[in-house]
Design a protein around this motif. Structure first.
Motif, PDB file in Angstrom:
ATOM      1  N   ASN A  17       0.848  -1.179  -0.098  1.00 38.79           N
ATOM      2  CA  ASN A  17       0.088  -0.070   0.224  1.00 38.79           C
ATOM      3  C   ASN A  17       0.817   1.249   0.055  1.00 38.79           C
ATOM      4  OD1 ASN A  17      -2.483  -1.452  -0.073  1.00 38.79           O
ATOM      5  ND2 ASN A  17      -2.050  -1.880   2.336  1.00 38.79           N
ATOM      6  N   LYS A  18       2.036   1.196  -0.030  1.00 38.24           N
ATOM      7  CA  LYS A  18       3.084   2.285  -0.185  1.00 38.24           C
ATOM      8  C   LYS A  18       2.887   2.895  -1.612  1.00 38.24           C
ATOM      9  CE  LYS A  18       7.646   3.620   0.787  1.00 38.24           C
ATOM     10  NZ  LYS A  18       9.372   3.411   1.101  1.00 38.24           N
ATOM     11  N   THR A  19       3.375   4.098  -1.633  1.00 41.57           N
ATOM     12  CA  THR A  19       3.278   4.617  -3.144  1.00 41.57           C
ATOM     13  C   THR A  19       4.518   4.298  -3.768  1.00 41.57           C
ATOM     14  OG1 THR A  19       2.098   6.711  -2.452  1.00 41.57           O
ATOM     15  CG2 THR A  19       3.427   6.980  -4.378  1.00 41.57           C
ATOM     16  N   ALA A  20       4.349   3.926  -4.882  1.00 39.39           N
ATOM     17  CA  ALA A  20       5.667   3.401  -5.509  1.00 39.39           C
ATOM     18  C   ALA A  20       6.191   4.384  -6.661  1.00 39.39           C
ATOM     19  CB  ALA A  20       5.576   2.093  -6.368  1.00 39.39           C
ATOM     20  N   LEU A  21       5.219   4.900  -7.229  1.00 40.70           N
ATOM     21  CA  LEU A  21       5.383   5.969  -8.367  1.00 40.70           C
ATOM     22  C   LEU A  21       4.560   7.069  -8.149  1.00 40.70           C
ATOM     23  CD1 LEU A  21       6.830   6.192 -11.060  1.00 40.70           C
ATOM     24  CD2 LEU A  21       4.865   5.160 -12.211  1.00 40.70           C
ATOM     25  N   ILE A  22       5.108   8.284  -8.496  1.00 40.34           N
ATOM     26  CA  ILE A  22       4.296   9.418  -8.735  1.00 40.34           C
ATOM     27  C   ILE A  22       4.789   9.938 -10.032  1.00 40.34           C
ATOM     28  CG2 ILE A  22       3.749  11.685  -7.891  1.00 40.34           C
ATOM     29  CD1 ILE A  22       4.677  10.772  -4.878  1.00 40.34           C
ATOM     30  N   ILE A  23       3.795  10.228 -11.052  1.00 43.29           N
ATOM     31  CA  ILE A  23       3.862  10.920 -12.257  1.00 43.29           C
ATOM     32  C   ILE A  23       2.889  11.689 -12.673  1.00 43.29           C
ATOM     33  CG2 ILE A  23       3.319   8.773 -13.567  1.00 43.29           C
ATOM     34  CD1 ILE A  23       5.572   9.770 -15.732  1.00 43.29           C
ATOM     35  N   ASP A  24       2.962  12.832 -13.069  1.00 43.66           N
ATOM     36  CA  ASP A  24       1.667  13.528 -13.730  1.00 43.66           C
ATOM     37  C   ASP A  24       0.660  14.006 -12.521  1.00 43.66           C
ATOM     38  OD1 ASP A  24       2.765  14.163 -16.118  1.00 43.66           O
ATOM     39  OD2 ASP A  24       1.785  12.215 -16.967  1.00 43.66           O
ATOM     40  N   LYS A  25       1.176  13.907 -11.333  1.00 43.44           N
ATOM     41  CA  LYS A  25       0.169  14.197  -9.988  1.00 43.44           C
ATOM     42  C   LYS A  25      -0.565  12.841  -9.735  1.00 43.44           C
ATOM     43  CE  LYS A  25       0.368  19.281 -10.840  1.00 43.44           C
ATOM     44  NZ  LYS A  25      -0.541  20.323 -10.926  1.00 43.44           N
ATOM     45  N   TYR A 179      20.673   3.898  -0.186  1.00 40.86           N
ATOM     46  CA  TYR A 179      19.275   4.245  -0.459  1.00 40.86           C
ATOM     47  C   TYR A 179      18.793   3.239   0.598  1.00 40.86           C
ATOM     48  CZ  TYR A 179      19.928   6.879  -4.869  1.00 40.86           C
ATOM     49  OH  TYR A 179      20.134   7.797  -5.712  1.00 40.86           O
ATOM     50  N   VAL A 180      17.489   3.901   0.847  1.00 36.39           N
ATOM     51  CA  VAL A 180      16.595   3.109   1.977  1.00 36.39           C
ATOM     52  C   VAL A 180      15.211   3.211   1.607  1.00 36.39           C
ATOM     53  CG1 VAL A 180      18.232   3.076   3.835  1.00 36.39           C
ATOM     54  CG2 VAL A 180      16.636   5.159   3.294  1.00 36.39           C
ATOM     55  N   GLU A 181      14.228   2.226   2.178  1.00 37.16           N
ATOM     56  CA  GLU A 181      13.179   2.328   1.788  1.00 37.16           C
ATOM     57  C   GLU A 181      12.163   3.756   2.142  1.00 37.16           C
ATOM     58  OE1 GLU A 181      10.613   0.536   5.248  1.00 37.16           O
ATOM     59  OE2 GLU A 181      12.278  -0.815   4.596  1.00 37.16           O
ATOM     60  N   SER A 182      12.637   4.423   2.781  1.00 38.30           N
ATOM     61  CA  SER A 182      12.114   5.808   3.385  1.00 38.30           C
ATOM     62  C   SER A 182      12.511   6.883   2.419  1.00 38.30           C
ATOM     63  CB  SER A 182      12.494   6.209   4.886  1.00 38.30           C
ATOM     64  OG  SER A 182      13.907   6.217   4.668  1.00 38.30           O
ATOM     65  N   ASP A 183      13.287   6.528   1.304  1.00 32.26           N
ATOM     66  CA  ASP A 183      13.838   7.793   0.272  1.00 32.26           C
ATOM     67  C   ASP A 183      12.438   8.072  -0.644  1.00 32.26           C
ATOM     68  OD1 ASP A 183      16.477   8.401   0.923  1.00 32.26           O
ATOM     69  OD2 ASP A 183      17.189   6.673   0.108  1.00 32.26           O
ATOM     70  N   ILE A 184      12.552   9.193  -1.093  1.00 28.05           N
ATOM     71  CA  ILE A 184      11.689   9.797  -2.115  1.00 28.05           C
ATOM     72  C   ILE A 184      12.449  10.217  -2.976  1.00 28.05           C
ATOM     73  CG2 ILE A 184       9.604  11.511  -2.445  1.00 28.05           C
ATOM     74  CD1 ILE A 184       9.064  11.229   0.607  1.00 28.05           C
ATOM     75  N   ASP A 185      12.606   9.741  -4.285  1.00 28.43           N
ATOM     76  CA  ASP A 185      13.582   9.973  -5.250  1.00 28.43           C
ATOM     77  C   ASP A 185      13.049  10.757  -6.593  1.00 28.43           C
ATOM     78  OD1 ASP A 185      15.391   8.045  -3.893  1.00 28.43           O
ATOM     79  OD2 ASP A 185      14.142   6.492  -4.834  1.00 28.43           O
ATOM     80  N   THR A 202      17.091   0.894  -8.705  1.00 31.09           N
ATOM     81  CA  THR A 202      17.387   1.356  -7.288  1.00 31.09           C
ATOM     82  C   THR A 202      16.295   1.608  -6.266  1.00 31.09           C
ATOM     83  OG1 THR A 202      19.472   1.974  -7.625  1.00 31.09           O
ATOM     84  CG2 THR A 202      18.988   2.585  -5.548  1.00 31.09           C
ATOM     85  N   SER A 203      15.309   2.519  -6.879  1.00 34.19           N
ATOM     86  CA  SER A 203      13.967   2.788  -6.139  1.00 34.19           C
ATOM     87  C   SER A 203      13.363   1.428  -5.750  1.00 34.19           C
ATOM     88  CB  SER A 203      13.411   3.787  -6.784  1.00 34.19           C
ATOM     89  OG  SER A 203      13.805   4.997  -6.952  1.00 34.19           O
ATOM     90  N   PHE A 204      13.054   0.814  -6.867  1.00 35.63           N
ATOM     91  CA  PHE A 204      12.213  -0.433  -6.757  1.00 35.63           C
ATOM     92  C   PHE A 204      12.756  -1.576  -5.786  1.00 35.63           C
ATOM     93  CE2 PHE A 204       9.801   0.909 -10.877  1.00 35.63           C
ATOM     94  CZ  PHE A 204       9.163   1.799  -9.785  1.00 35.63           C
ATOM     95  N   CYS A 205      14.130  -1.665  -5.766  1.00 37.11           N
ATOM     96  CA  CYS A 205      14.842  -2.553  -5.075  1.00 37.11           C
ATOM     97  C   CYS A 205      14.877  -2.119  -3.727  1.00 37.11           C
ATOM     98  CB  CYS A 205      16.373  -2.424  -5.614  1.00 37.11           C
ATOM     99  SG  CYS A 205      17.450  -3.688  -4.536  1.00 37.11           S
ATOM    100  N   VAL A 206      14.746  -1.213  -3.176  1.00 38.41           N
ATOM    101  CA  VAL A 206      14.785  -0.801  -1.732  1.00 38.41           C
ATOM    102  C   VAL A 206      13.231  -0.676  -1.176  1.00 38.41           C
ATOM    103  CG1 VAL A 206      17.216   0.088  -1.510  1.00 38.41           C
ATOM    104  CG2 VAL A 206      15.152   1.605  -1.881  1.00 38.41           C
ATOM    105  N   GLY A 207      12.313  -0.348  -2.158  1.00 46.59           N
ATOM    106  CA  GLY A 207      11.147  -0.013  -1.848  1.00 46.59           C
ATOM    107  C   GLY A 207      10.818   1.423  -1.450  1.00 46.59           C
ATOM    108  N   SER A 208      11.488   2.281  -2.092  1.00 46.42           N
ATOM    109  CA  SER A 208      11.096   3.648  -1.889  1.00 46.42           C
ATOM    110  C   SER A 208      10.130   4.351  -2.936  1.00 46.42           C
ATOM    111  CB  SER A 208      12.466   4.548  -2.167  1.00 46.42           C
ATOM    112  OG  SER A 208      13.039   4.313  -3.355  1.00 46.42           O
ATOM    113  N   THR A 209      10.191   5.549  -3.069  1.00 44.27           N
ATOM    114  CA  THR A 209       8.996   6.127  -3.675  1.00 44.27           C
ATOM    115  C   THR A 209       9.786   6.755  -4.935  1.00 44.27           C
ATOM    116  OG1 THR A 209       7.402   6.202  -2.032  1.00 44.27           O
ATOM    117  CG2 THR A 209       7.233   7.727  -4.069  1.00 44.27           C
TER     118      THR A 209
END
Length: 478
Positions: A17-25, A179-185, A202-209
């Protein structure tokens, strides 16, 4: 984890339920993205395993879904930059031999122009899920994606990257840059290029956004994105970072970042020093690598006086050697790389394969090491100008002449000469409203360069030839 899809699948299990991807709002959770990837992947199962499937998208949800979906189906994703010329597109398709091209409505006609009965051209929105429920087994040695080099010194070469290459490199990125899961990239780089693709892995490997932008043109939009998303990391090429330094709200929006990552394409030392002062607690880092050997070194700048131009030390598990003109190891010469990040061979290119010997890749880049082993780049061996036996590195001339006011861009190349073999010629793009004259440039060179480095010709041009990835094509000027 031994394959790229496992990066995403593992994070989707841990953080559904974590946000994986943000694009075009728009926000997409790992669970939502996973469902779309599975659906797309099932549609690709109609093609045999290890088939090449080409994709052409701008940075978008469609790129992410199709790229991971193709890999999950056991196929090879051929990544095409949307801005590619028709001629280069034809050459890549003839080399890659895809079973299909998947694209958006925006680029469908472009692909249709070069279409024939050997492959399908599919619009992303038209692909429907297949009822097939099985998963194909993937091996770390299987090719994951195919990308064509930027072609700065010759025609582009196909580079097939294995899952194992990517897993090794991604683990190094995570380890070195923390890089860690709490990162927002925040990422405004094209995903069809290896720099941006490595950031996404890298983002998807650690589970960041991952906050994805289509490009880095609108600096206001990117700075607002960094601020509004409370970003922790930002990836950009050196030219973007340099442009940002003049933005009035730079400090307000970027000073809290923990990491800015760039690559080794001529980051000015002055830019490095500016970011020292900007970042409160964060770091600026760069790396050196090729498509064929991604992230071979890392440099985390930490006010190392005199090393602002360095690309750092070898990545964990990567070996680097420098070979001089006598083919002996030295502290200066052509850079060779060995490690699990290095490809085993090129894509159907026996001539290019000659640059790989006993798992060592001959890069063609020139460099030197200082007393502590830090690597510095000096340009390309292909670009070295031989003036009557004297070796001239173009970048040295360019850096000196660029100090003249009125010059926006400058490229030095070697041109044939009856007695000296080669002499130096400058191609210059003047700044807006510049009145600088060729004679002024020659006079300046005579005062500031050794005689054999002084250009015999200067030509003003309106545009510097570049690849789809923005790199300068010197061979076009030659």
């Amino acid at each position: 984890m031994s394959t790229i899809p496992q990066f995403f699948e593992n994070s989707a299990r841990k953080f559904p339920n974590k946000t994986a991807l943000i694009i075009d709002k728009k926000n997409y959770t790992y669970k939502e993205l996973e469902q779309q990837i599975r659906s797309f992947s099932s549609a690709i199962l109609r093609y045999p395993q290890k088939s090449v499937i080409s994709i052409m998208f701008e940075n978008s949800l469609e790129f992410v879904v199709s790229y991971i979906g193709i890999l999950r189906a056991g196929c090879i994703a051929h990544l095409i930059m949307p801005g590619i010329t028709e001629r280069n597109l034809v050459e890549q398709i003839q080399s890659a031999k895809p079973r299909a091209i998947v694209t958006s409505k925006d680029f469908f006609l472009k692909c249709q122009k070069i279409g024939d009965d050997k492959f399908e051209i599919l619009e992303f929105s038209d692909l429907k899920p297949n009822e097939t429920k099985y998963d194909r087994k993937l091996n770390s040695n299987d090719f994951a994606y195919l990308i064509y080099t930027s072609g700065t010194t010759s025609n582009p070469k196909g580079v097939g990257i294995s899952h194992g290459n990517v897993v090794f490199t991604t683990n190094n990125i995570v380890s070195v840059l923390k890089y860690v899961e709490s990162d927002i990239d925040v990422l405004p780089l094209p995903l069809a290029h290896s720099f941006a693709l490595g950031c996404m892995h890298t983002s998807f490997c650690v589970g960041s956004t991952l906050v994805l932008h289509k490009n880095a043109i609108d600096l206001d939009k990117i700075l607002h994105s960094i601020n509004s998303n409370t970003a922790t990391t930002f990836a950009a090429v050196p030219t973007t970072l340099t442009k940002m330094l003049t933005h009035p709200f730079l400090h307000e929006h970027m000073s809290d970042l923990r990491l800015i990552i760039t690559n080794s394409t001529s980051i000015p030392p002055s830019t490095v020093r500016e970011y020292y002062n900007l970042l409160k607690k964060g770091k600026l880092a760069t790396y050196y690598g090729l498509t064929e050997a991604s992230r071979s070194t890392f440099m985390i700048f930490d006010k190392l006086a005199g090393r602002e131009s360095s690309v750092g030390l070898p990545a964990p598990g990567v070996q680097i050697k420098l070979m001089n003109e006598k083919n002996q190891e030295s502290n200066e010469g052509v850079i060779w790389i060995k490690g699990n990040n290095v490809i085993q061979s090129y894509w159907n290119n026996s001539e290019a394969d000659q640059n790989i010997t006993d798992s060592w890749l001959k890069t063609g880049d020139l460099g030197y090491r200082d007393s502590l082993g830090y690597l510095f780049l000096k340009g390309r061996s292909d670009d070295v100008i031989n003036v009557g036996g004297e070796k001239v590195v173009p970048e040295e001339i360019e850096s000196i002449v660029k100090t003249l006011p009125g010059i926006e861009e400058i490229i030095a190349v070697g041109i044939p000469h009856d007695t000296l073999g080669q002499v130096v010629k400058l191609f210059i793009r003047k700044s807006h409203n510049s009145t600088i004259q060729k004679s002024e440039i020659i006079s300046f060179c005579i005062k500031n360069l050794e005689r054999y480095k002084v250009p015999t010709q200067v030509e003003f041009i309106d545009k510097i030839p570049r690849t789809e990835y923005g790199k300068i094509m010197r061979f076009k000027l030659k």
